[in-house]
Motif scaffolding. Sequence first.
Motif, PDB file in Angstrom:
ATOM      1  N   GLY A   1      34.382   4.211  49.644  1.00 38.50           N
ATOM      2  CA  GLY A   1      33.630   4.116  50.917  1.00 38.50           C
ATOM      3  C   GLY A   1      32.526   4.985  50.531  1.00 38.50           C
ATOM      4  N   GLN A   2      32.882   6.472  50.006  1.00 41.27           N
ATOM      5  CA  GLN A   2      31.707   7.423  49.706  1.00 41.27           C
ATOM      6  C   GLN A   2      30.890   6.958  48.661  1.00 41.27           C
ATOM      7  N   LEU A   3      31.251   6.314  47.498  1.00 40.55           N
ATOM      8  CA  LEU A   3      30.546   5.984  46.513  1.00 40.55           C
ATOM      9  C   LEU A   3      29.641   4.734  46.660  1.00 40.55           C
ATOM     10  N   ASN A   4      30.265   3.805  47.760  1.00 41.74           N
ATOM     11  CA  ASN A   4      29.386   2.433  48.075  1.00 41.74           C
ATOM     12  C   ASN A   4      29.379   1.689  47.024  1.00 41.74           C
ATOM     13  N   ILE A   5      30.927   1.471  46.624  1.00 41.51           N
ATOM     14  CA  ILE A   5      31.239   0.440  45.457  1.00 41.51           C
ATOM     15  C   ILE A   5      32.035  -0.622  46.250  1.00 41.51           C
TER      16      ILE A   5
ATOM     17  N   VAL B   1      41.294  12.015  39.324  1.00 41.68           N
ATOM     18  CA  VAL B   1      40.688  10.666  39.391  1.00 41.68           C
ATOM     19  C   VAL B   1      39.417  10.483  40.126  1.00 41.68           C
ATOM     20  N   GLU B   2      39.174  11.109  41.161  1.00 40.51           N
ATOM     21  CA  GLU B   2      38.139  11.032  41.989  1.00 40.51           C
ATOM     22  C   GLU B   2      36.900  11.467  41.297  1.00 40.51           C
ATOM     23  N   PHE B   3      37.119  12.475  40.518  1.00 41.82           N
ATOM     24  CA  PHE B   3      35.802  13.160  39.842  1.00 41.82           C
ATOM     25  C   PHE B   3      35.505  12.101  38.787  1.00 41.82           C
ATOM     26  N   GLN B   4      36.579  11.658  38.112  1.00 44.41           N
ATOM     27  CA  GLN B   4      36.183  10.832  36.903  1.00 44.41           C
ATOM     28  C   GLN B   4      35.372   9.626  37.544  1.00 44.41           C
ATOM     29  N   VAL B   5      35.975   8.914  38.417  1.00 41.62           N
ATOM     30  CA  VAL B   5      35.272   7.506  39.102  1.00 41.62           C
ATOM     31  C   VAL B   5      34.004   7.893  39.464  1.00 41.62           C
ATOM     32  N   PHE B   6      33.779   9.439  40.136  1.00 40.88           N
ATOM     33  CA  PHE B   6      32.332   9.551  40.486  1.00 40.88           C
ATOM     34  C   PHE B   6      31.548   9.810  39.143  1.00 40.88           C
ATOM     35  N   HIS B   7      32.014  10.496  38.113  1.00 48.25           N
ATOM     36  CA  HIS B   7      31.169  10.660  36.965  1.00 48.25           C
ATOM     37  C   HIS B   7      30.926   9.212  36.237  1.00 48.25           C
ATOM     38  N   PHE B   8      31.632   8.226  36.151  1.00 47.76           N
ATOM     39  CA  PHE B   8      31.630   7.069  35.715  1.00 47.76           C
ATOM     40  C   PHE B   8      30.435   6.233  36.525  1.00 47.76           C
TER      41      PHE B   8
ATOM     42  N   ILE C   1      23.572  10.824  44.882  1.00 50.50           N
ATOM     43  CA  ILE C   1      23.987  11.789  46.119  1.00 50.50           C
ATOM     44  C   ILE C   1      25.601  12.263  45.521  1.00 50.50           C
ATOM     45  N   SER C   2      25.640  13.771  45.495  1.00 49.48           N
ATOM     46  CA  SER C   2      26.805  14.159  45.051  1.00 49.48           C
ATOM     47  C   SER C   2      27.883  14.170  46.135  1.00 49.48           C
ATOM     48  N   VAL C   3      28.970  13.664  45.925  1.00 47.46           N
ATOM     49  CA  VAL C   3      30.233  13.358  46.855  1.00 47.46           C
ATOM     50  C   VAL C   3      30.902  14.681  47.019  1.00 47.46           C
ATOM     51  N   PHE C   4      31.101  15.254  45.630  1.00 45.96           N
ATOM     52  CA  PHE C   4      31.976  16.279  45.543  1.00 45.96           C
ATOM     53  C   PHE C   4      31.287  17.695  45.773  1.00 45.96           C
ATOM     54  N   SER C   5      31.452  18.661  46.397  1.00 48.00           N
ATOM     55  CA  SER C   5      30.950  19.837  46.412  1.00 48.00           C
ATOM     56  C   SER C   5      30.948  20.512  45.074  1.00 48.00           C
ATOM     57  N   GLN C   6      30.149  21.589  44.676  1.00 46.25           N
ATOM     58  CA  GLN C   6      30.146  22.429  43.312  1.00 46.25           C
ATOM     59  C   GLN C   6      31.706  23.078  43.180  1.00 46.25           C
ATOM     60  N   LYS C   7      32.174  23.648  44.107  1.00 40.91           N
ATOM     61  CA  LYS C   7      33.511  24.192  44.174  1.00 40.91           C
ATOM     62  C   LYS C   7      34.730  23.142  43.635  1.00 40.91           C
ATOM     63  N   GLU C   8      34.417  21.939  44.393  1.00 39.93           N
ATOM     64  CA  GLU C   8      35.605  21.116  43.895  1.00 39.93           C
ATOM     65  C   GLU C   8      35.485  20.660  42.356  1.00 39.93           C
ATOM     66  N   LYS C   9      34.306  20.580  42.035  1.00 38.94           N
ATOM     67  CA  LYS C   9      33.898  20.062  40.489  1.00 38.94           C
ATOM     68  C   LYS C   9      34.714  20.971  39.360  1.00 38.94           C
ATOM     69  N   GLU C  10      34.333  22.381  39.907  1.00 37.88           N
ATOM     70  CA  GLU C  10      34.811  23.411  38.979  1.00 37.88           C
ATOM     71  C   GLU C  10      36.172  23.593  38.921  1.00 37.88           C
ATOM     72  N   GLU C  11      36.949  23.204  40.223  1.00 35.53           N
ATOM     73  CA  GLU C  11      38.264  23.484  40.330  1.00 35.53           C
ATOM     74  C   GLU C  11      39.047  22.349  39.573  1.00 35.53           C
ATOM     75  N   ASN C  12      38.740  21.162  39.745  1.00 36.01           N
ATOM     76  CA  ASN C  12      39.491  19.855  39.202  1.00 36.01           C
ATOM     77  C   ASN C  12      38.632  18.868  38.556  1.00 36.01           C
ATOM     78  N   PRO C  13      37.929  19.003  37.194  1.00 35.12           N
ATOM     79  CA  PRO C  13      36.994  18.098  36.948  1.00 35.12           C
ATOM     80  C   PRO C  13      37.834  16.764  36.382  1.00 35.12           C
ATOM     81  N   GLY C  14      39.335  16.938  36.262  1.00 36.29           N
ATOM     82  CA  GLY C  14      40.106  15.970  35.561  1.00 36.29           C
ATOM     83  C   GLY C  14      40.774  14.972  36.609  1.00 36.29           C
TER      84      GLY C  14
END
Length: 90
Positions: free
Chosen positions: A80-84, A22-29, A7-20
């Motif tokens: 909470g969103q990533l269920n970790i 911390v939230e995006f990196q944790v999501f990717h990992f 499940i993608s927590v972040f919208s496509q727009k947010e991914k394009e804006e700021n892939p660096g």
Amino acid sequence: MVKNSFISVFSQKEKEENPGSVEFQVFHFTNKIRRLTSHLELHKKDYLSQRGLRKILGKRQRLLAYLSKKNRVRYKELIGQLNIRETKTR
């Protein structure tokens, strides 16, 4: 290997804006960790993948510790969103 839908927590727009961020990196990992975990359930003796999994877990743990120190609210929302599980603090 069993393909799991993540499940993608972040919208496509947010991914394009700021892939660096911390939230995006944790999501990717987290997605990488889940993929490697499902791979290792089938291939128990793949020691190189086990090593890679441990390295990614360490990176994610360091990023979560950083976020926990800087902004506790964003940290709580993210885990909470990533269920970790929450990391233990000393």
